[in-house]
Design a protein around this motif. Structure first.
Motif, PDB file in Angstrom:
ATOM      1  N   TRP A  15     -11.735 -14.776  11.901  1.00 39.48           N
ATOM      2  CA  TRP A  15     -10.362 -14.316  11.702  1.00 39.48           C
ATOM      3  C   TRP A  15     -10.371 -12.793  11.705  1.00 39.48           C
ATOM      4  N   PHE A  17      -7.645  -9.013  12.053  1.00 41.51           N
ATOM      5  CA  PHE A  17      -6.341  -8.386  12.213  1.00 41.51           C
ATOM      6  C   PHE A  17      -6.475  -7.445  13.401  1.00 41.51           C
ATOM      7  N   LEU A  31     -11.439 -10.217   8.969  1.00 41.21           N
ATOM      8  CA  LEU A  31     -10.945 -10.738   7.703  1.00 41.21           C
ATOM      9  C   LEU A  31     -12.001 -11.598   7.026  1.00 41.21           C
ATOM     10  N   VAL A  53      -2.497 -11.172  12.869  1.00 38.32           N
ATOM     11  CA  VAL A  53      -3.669 -11.941  12.462  1.00 38.32           C
ATOM     12  C   VAL A  53      -3.996 -12.933  13.577  1.00 38.32           C
ATOM     13  N   TYR A  54      -5.282 -12.961  13.956  1.00 40.95           N
ATOM     14  CA  TYR A  54      -5.752 -13.835  15.027  1.00 40.95           C
ATOM     15  C   TYR A  54      -6.964 -14.630  14.572  1.00 40.95           C
ATOM     16  N   ARG A  62      -2.921 -16.022  18.041  1.00 43.35           N
ATOM     17  CA  ARG A  62      -2.184 -15.358  16.965  1.00 43.35           C
ATOM     18  C   ARG A  62      -1.681 -16.381  15.955  1.00 43.35           C
ATOM     19  N   SER A  68       0.506  -8.973   8.028  1.00 44.62           N
ATOM     20  CA  SER A  68      -0.298  -8.136   7.141  1.00 44.62           C
ATOM     21  C   SER A  68       0.088  -6.684   7.308  1.00 44.62           C
ATOM     22  N   ILE A  72      -4.693  -4.089   5.743  1.00 42.03           N
ATOM     23  CA  ILE A  72      -4.989  -5.468   5.319  1.00 42.03           C
ATOM     24  C   ILE A  72      -5.134  -5.637   3.806  1.00 42.03           C
ATOM     25  N   PHE A  75      -0.897  -9.610   2.480  1.00 41.66           N
ATOM     26  CA  PHE A  75      -0.541 -10.579   3.501  1.00 41.66           C
ATOM     27  C   PHE A  75       0.815 -11.154   3.146  1.00 41.66           C
TER      28      PHE A  75
END
Length: 113
Positions: A15, A17, A31, A53-54, A62, A68, A72, A75
């Protein structure tokens, strides 16, 4: 909770950003300390991805229901109060509420799915 977090495949994925810089390259903020699956985007200029966020499913996907801050620290999640093209998002960390655009979810071919 720990058992679920340690064994759920979704949480074992990478994960990040992503934020596109003015140069067109991406700032990749992990993340979770999992790997380097998004490092190729640090030099990528031809692909257009929205900031957000991906998760890595072999390609960047996505997560539309999580927003976020750039640093970060917080959230935000949908909290309702739909008004036209706006909706309320809430941070469960600080209780801060924001009004953000309620764009339709992206579909195939728009570069985010």
């Amino acid at each position: 909770m720990r058992l679920m977090a340690d064994n759920c495949r979704l949480f074992q994925k990478e994960w990040v950003f992503l934020r596109r810089n003015l140069s067109g390259k991406y700032n990749v903020v992990p993340l979770a300390a999992r790997g380097r699956g998004f490092d190729w985007l640090k030099g990528e200029r031809s692909r257009s991805l929205a900031d957000g966020v991906y998760i890595d499913f072999g390609q960047p996907v996505r997560i539309d229901l999580i927003e976020s801050t750039v640093d970060i620290i917080e959230f935000f999640y949908p909290n309702g109060r739909f008004r036209g093209k706006k909706m309320e998002w809430i941070s469960y960390i600080s209780g801060t509420r924001r009004e953000l655009d309620a764009d339709p979810l992206p579909g195939p071919g728009d570069g985010t799915a």
